[in-house]
Scaffold this active site. Structure first.
Site, PDB file in Angstrom:
ATOM      1  N   LYS A  75       0.606  -1.096   0.082  1.00 13.75           N
ATOM      2  CA  LYS A  75       0.104   0.068   0.124  1.00 13.75           C
ATOM      3  C   LYS A  75       0.861   1.311   0.067  1.00 13.75           C
ATOM      4  O   LYS A  75       2.059   1.348   0.859  1.00 13.75           O
ATOM      5  CB  LYS A  75      -0.789  -0.062   1.375  1.00 13.75           C
ATOM      6  CG  LYS A  75      -2.322   0.670   1.349  1.00 13.75           C
ATOM      7  CD  LYS A  75      -3.048   0.324   2.470  1.00 13.75           C
ATOM      8  CE  LYS A  75      -4.246   1.280   2.579  1.00 13.75           C
ATOM      9  NZ  LYS A  75      -5.181   0.864   1.462  1.00 13.75           N
ATOM     10  N   GLY A 130      -3.242  -3.333 -13.664  1.00  9.35           N
ATOM     11  CA  GLY A 130      -3.852  -4.026 -12.578  1.00  9.35           C
ATOM     12  C   GLY A 130      -3.420  -5.313 -12.470  1.00  9.35           C
ATOM     13  O   GLY A 130      -2.230  -5.485 -12.821  1.00  9.35           O
ATOM     14  N   LYS A 183       3.395   7.736 -14.538  1.00  7.93           N
ATOM     15  CA  LYS A 183       2.174   6.932 -14.044  1.00  7.93           C
ATOM     16  C   LYS A 183       1.104   7.550 -13.663  1.00  7.93           C
ATOM     17  O   LYS A 183      -0.076   7.473 -13.633  1.00  7.93           O
ATOM     18  CB  LYS A 183       2.776   5.832 -13.045  1.00  7.93           C
ATOM     19  CG  LYS A 183       1.488   4.847 -12.510  1.00  7.93           C
ATOM     20  CD  LYS A 183       0.820   4.164 -13.516  1.00  7.93           C
ATOM     21  CE  LYS A 183      -0.309   3.083 -13.125  1.00  7.93           C
ATOM     22  NZ  LYS A 183      -1.020   2.990 -11.887  1.00  7.93           N
ATOM     23  N   ASN A 187      -2.643   7.698 -15.037  1.00  6.75           N
ATOM     24  CA  ASN A 187      -3.957   7.629 -14.461  1.00  6.75           C
ATOM     25  C   ASN A 187      -5.131   8.667 -14.840  1.00  6.75           C
ATOM     26  O   ASN A 187      -6.138   8.481 -15.113  1.00  6.75           O
ATOM     27  CB  ASN A 187      -3.794   7.293 -12.879  1.00  6.75           C
ATOM     28  CG  ASN A 187      -3.289   5.857 -12.793  1.00  6.75           C
ATOM     29  OD1 ASN A 187      -2.692   5.263 -13.665  1.00  6.75           O
ATOM     30  ND2 ASN A 187      -3.372   5.319 -11.470  1.00  6.75           N
ATOM     31  N   GLU A 190      -6.408   8.320 -17.933  1.00  6.37           N
ATOM     32  CA  GLU A 190      -7.433   7.430 -17.782  1.00  6.37           C
ATOM     33  C   GLU A 190      -8.897   8.006 -17.376  1.00  6.37           C
ATOM     34  O   GLU A 190      -9.977   7.672 -17.838  1.00  6.37           O
ATOM     35  CB  GLU A 190      -6.770   6.221 -16.925  1.00  6.37           C
ATOM     36  CG  GLU A 190      -7.867   5.099 -16.860  1.00  6.37           C
ATOM     37  CD  GLU A 190      -7.024   4.125 -15.679  1.00  6.37           C
ATOM     38  OE1 GLU A 190      -5.980   3.792 -15.875  1.00  6.37           O
ATOM     39  OE2 GLU A 190      -7.716   3.994 -14.687  1.00  6.37           O
TER      40      GLU A 190
HETATM   41  P1  NBP Z   1      -2.773  -3.041  -1.329  1.00  8.25           P
HETATM   42  O1  NBP Z   1      -2.559  -1.780  -1.898  1.00  8.25           O
HETATM   43  O2  NBP Z   1      -4.152  -3.532  -0.917  1.00  8.25           O
HETATM   44  O3  NBP Z   1      -1.673  -3.419  -0.294  1.00  8.25           O
HETATM   45  C1  NBP Z   1      -1.633  -4.737   0.493  1.00  8.25           C
HETATM   46  C2  NBP Z   1      -0.197  -5.117   0.679  1.00  8.25           C
HETATM   47  O4  NBP Z   1       0.308  -4.264   1.584  1.00  8.25           O
HETATM   48  C3  NBP Z   1      -0.475  -6.482   1.652  1.00  8.25           C
HETATM   49  O5  NBP Z   1       0.817  -7.426   1.069  1.00  8.25           O
HETATM   50  C4  NBP Z   1       0.042  -5.651   2.927  1.00  8.25           C
HETATM   51  O6  NBP Z   1       0.572  -7.006   3.838  1.00  8.25           O
HETATM   52  C5  NBP Z   1       0.964  -4.850   2.598  1.00  8.25           C
HETATM   53  N1  NBP Z   1       1.059  -3.898   3.999  1.00  8.25           N
HETATM   54  C6  NBP Z   1       0.276  -3.170   4.377  1.00  8.25           C
HETATM   55 BR1  NBP Z   1      -1.236  -2.842   3.745  1.00  8.25          BR
HETATM   56  N2  NBP Z   1       0.932  -2.346   5.371  1.00  8.25           N
HETATM   57  C7  NBP Z   1       2.157  -2.965   5.597  1.00  8.25           C
HETATM   58  C8  NBP Z   1       3.132  -2.588   6.490  1.00  8.25           C
HETATM   59  N3  NBP Z   1       2.893  -1.740   7.389  1.00  8.25           N
HETATM   60  N4  NBP Z   1       4.416  -3.346   6.330  1.00  8.25           N
HETATM   61  C9  NBP Z   1       4.401  -4.391   5.463  1.00  8.25           C
HETATM   62  N5  NBP Z   1       3.385  -4.857   4.535  1.00  8.25           N
HETATM   63  C10 NBP Z   1       2.301  -3.947   4.581  1.00  8.25           C
HETATM   64  O7  NBP Z   1      -2.162  -4.201  -2.259  1.00  8.25           O
HETATM   65  P2  NBP Z   1      -2.217  -4.201  -3.964  1.00  8.25           P
HETATM   66  O8  NBP Z   1      -3.927  -3.943  -4.446  1.00  8.25           O
HETATM   67  O9  NBP Z   1      -1.822  -5.403  -4.474  1.00  8.25           O
HETATM   68  O10 NBP Z   1      -1.593  -3.007  -4.544  1.00  8.25           O
HETATM   69  C11 NBP Z   1      -0.188  -2.956  -4.079  1.00  8.25           C
HETATM   70  C12 NBP Z   1       0.329  -1.509  -4.734  1.00  8.25           C
HETATM   71  O11 NBP Z   1       0.218  -1.581  -6.116  1.00  8.25           O
HETATM   72  C13 NBP Z   1      -0.404  -0.408  -4.114  1.00  8.25           C
HETATM   73  O12 NBP Z   1       0.587   0.568  -3.974  1.00  8.25           O
HETATM   74  C14 NBP Z   1      -1.196  -0.180  -5.177  1.00  8.25           C
HETATM   75  O13 NBP Z   1      -1.663   1.567  -5.146  1.00  8.25           O
HETATM   76  C15 NBP Z   1      -0.697  -0.584  -6.546  1.00  8.25           C
HETATM   77  N6  NBP Z   1      -1.349  -0.633  -7.753  1.00  8.25           N
HETATM   78  C16 NBP Z   1      -2.347  -1.430  -7.678  1.00  8.25           C
HETATM   79  C17 NBP Z   1      -3.228  -1.672  -8.858  1.00  8.25           C
HETATM   80  C18 NBP Z   1      -4.379  -2.426  -8.876  1.00  8.25           C
HETATM   81  O14 NBP Z   1      -5.010  -2.548  -9.706  1.00  8.25           O
HETATM   82  N7  NBP Z   1      -4.790  -2.930  -7.540  1.00  8.25           N
HETATM   83  C19 NBP Z   1      -2.503  -1.219 -10.047  1.00  8.25           C
HETATM   84  C20 NBP Z   1      -1.542  -0.545 -10.227  1.00  8.25           C
HETATM   85  C21 NBP Z   1      -0.911  -0.485  -8.831  1.00  8.25           C
HETATM   86  P3  NBP Z   1      -0.515  -7.788   4.772  1.00  8.25           P
HETATM   87  O15 NBP Z   1      -0.896  -8.833   3.724  1.00  8.25           O
HETATM   88  O16 NBP Z   1       0.347  -8.295   5.801  1.00  8.25           O
HETATM   89  O17 NBP Z   1      -1.677  -7.116   5.291  1.00  8.25           O
END
Ligand code: NBP
Length: 483
Positions: A75, A130, A183, A187, A190
């Site tokens: 995140k 995504g 990036k 967006n 987009e």
């Molecule tokens: P999330 O944005 O929902 O983040 C979840 C991840 O962050 C989990 O692995 C979680 O670990 C970890 N995390 C958190 Br929350 N706090 C933490 C901490 N203090 N220390 C260590 N780990 C921590 O995940 P996502 O949707 O896979 O997106 C990841 C990144 O990619 C984001 O920055 C997002 O903006 C970006 N992004 C997303 C998309 C999309 O389509 N979803 C597209 C492009 C970019 P845990 O499992 O232990 O809680």
């Protein structure tokens, strides 16, 4: 040490990226704060390639071959800082930390500086497409040192989306925050693109009284024109979709409040700071904002304003002819939105000292990412020729495109205004275009007002210097204040 690359953060994005890396022959160390995600990844997909699970950050770092390469997918914000701090504790000079999350580019600039002081390379990388993109081939925009790019290049090229001509959709965008910056603007574009499609839909739906199915057919047809793009394609799919519960068109049972996660807002805030008008993106962000103003919208229903109901009377014109006008208006407005987005990137490049190859940037958006579209080839050519240096609007292909669409664009904007259909990006894009065309702008009057109430001075068309009228004195003399 067994792994040539590692991924920290195994939620949707990180897990997909780790799998993509492993499927392409990388030996991938994986770590997640809660080990259950790591376990799931290995249980479900462990046979897709070589994964090396770690239970602690130290274990993770120890698994990586030196110099180490770790990609963070957590995140954005405080979580990213926390993970960087943990990694930096165990990493050594020359190692690379890549942040693949949607981080704010100013955070990236700060983090790069802090980690450089420790001898580490920090790369802020925009990742688009995504979850599916991350797995099957994303478009990636890394920003960082040349040395880090040299080492990342083969790894990232192996997992990137490939354009039709085979070119991998990844490039070294520039130093520090450049990757996250582009990036962010990607967006923003987009947002504008989606809003333009939504406005076109609304004109057909409410204005022309067409069904979602009929409109879905129109978008499917448009996908065979200059508008050929992923967003037009998925629009047709959404419009053809029936609600599994009621059998009604899905679009009719979805609540009409649009969400957002912040990159559109950042694009606009940053554009304001840089002094670049990105009216299309801004109106698109505000349109989502208005859709979510529940109290305001409820009040407007409970206490309605008089006015036309949105229905378009076609007169002698056929429906098909009007639909073609909408397509032209969409195309012209889209060119304006892209031109504005690229202007924001150019200005940022000057401000932050990034050397961004715009032609290449347009090429890496041709596949893998949400705004992938046929006309990015044309944008790329325009930048290659130098024809788009001032604005994309002046590149012959786009200039001619806008001129060919112009009368339809005006007709659609005038009609929507008349019948009471909101078309904020269509109309603001046209206003921007006409502002650009004007030989004289009413800004002269504004300077006069500013001089009167605040002695802000004005410049003259016929003489150098800054001038001021002594408005409050008898005689109201003009004085020259400065050169
Ligand atoms: P999330 O944005 O929902 O983040 C979840 C991840 O962050 C989990 O692995 C979680 O670990 C970890 N995390 C958190 Br929350 N706090 C933490 C901490 N203090 N220390 C260590 N780990 C921590 O995940 P996502 O949707 O896979 O997106 C990841 C990144 O990619 C984001 O920055 C997002 O903006 C970006 N992004 C997303 C998309 C999309 O389509 N979803 C597209 C492009 C970019 P845990 O499992 O232990 O809680």
């Amino acid at each position: 040490a067994e792994a040539n690359v590692g991924v920290v953060g195994l939620a949707a994005m990180g897990a997909s990226l780790a799998r993509n890396l492993a499927r392409h022959g990388n030996r991938v160390a994986v770590y997640n704060r809660h080990y259950s995600r790591t376990e799931h990844l290995l249980d479900d997909y462990g046979d897709e390639g070589e994964f090396y699970p770690a239970k602690t950050v130290k274990e993770f770092v120890d698994l990586l071959e030196r110099p180490r390469t770790a990609i963070i997918m957590v995140k954005a914000g405080a979580a990213t800082d926390a993970v960087i701090d943990e990694l930096a504790e165990y990493m050594e000079p020359g190692d690379i930390i890549v942040d693949g999350g949607n981080s704010y580019f100013k955070d990236t600039i700060r983090r790069e500086k802090e980690l450089r002081a420790k001898g580490l390379h920090f790369v802020g990388m925009g990742v688009s497409g995504g979850e599916e993109g991350a797995l099957l081939g994303p478009s990636m925009m890394p920003g960082g040192s040349d040395a880090s790019w040299e080492r990342l290049k083969p790894i990232l090229e192996s997992i990137a989306a490939k354009a039709d001509d085979g070119e991998p959709c990844v490039m070294h965008v520039g130093e520090n925050g450049a990757g996250h910056f582009v990036k962010m603007v990607h967006n923003g574009i987009e947002y504008a693109d989606m809003q333009l499609i939504a406005e076109s839909y609304d004109i057909m739906r409410r204005g022309l009284g067409m069904t979602p199915d009929e409109i879905g057919d129109v978008f499917a047809r448009w996908n065979g024109t200059d508008l050929d793009s992923y967003l037009i394609e998925i629009t047709a799919e959404v419009l053809h979709k029936k609600d599994p519960q009621t059998g009604k068109p899905l679009v009719d049972v979805i609540l009409d409040h649009a969400g957002m996660k912040g990159t559109g807002t950042w694009t606009v805030q940053t554009a304001l700071e840089l002094g670049v008008p990105v009216t299309g993106i801004a109106e698109a962000v505000f349109a989502r904002g208005l859709s979510d103003q529940t109290a305001l919208r409820d009040k407007a229903q409970a206490d309605p304003f008089e006015g036309p109901d949105g229905h378009i009377e076609l007169g002698v014109e056929t429906r098909e002819a009007f639909i073609e006008r909408i397509r032209q208006a969409l195309y012209a407005s889209k060119i304006v939105a892209y031109a504005q987005g690229f202007n924001e990137i150019s200005r940022a490049a000057e401000t932050y000292g990034w050397d961004i190859d715009m032609a290449h940037l347009a090429r890496i958006w041709r596949a893998g990412c949400i705004i992938r579209a046929k006309f990015l080839d044309r944008i790329s050519e325009a930048f290659e020729d130098g024809a788009a240096d001032v604005s994309l609007l002046f590149a012959p292909y786009f200039k001619q495109g806008i001129e060919a669409s112009e009368s339809d664009w005006r007709h659609v904007v005038a009609t929507t205004a008349e019948v009471g259909l909101p078309a904020p990006v269509f109309s603001s894009s046209l206003a921007y275009f006409d502002g650009l065309r004007a030989r004289r702008l009413p800004a002269a009057l504004i300077q006069g007002q500013r001089d009167l109430f605040g002695a802000h001075t004005y410049r003259r068309v016929d003489q150098p210097g800054a001038w001021h009228i002594l408005w409050a004195e008898p005689g109201q003399r003009e004085v020259r204040m400065a050169d």
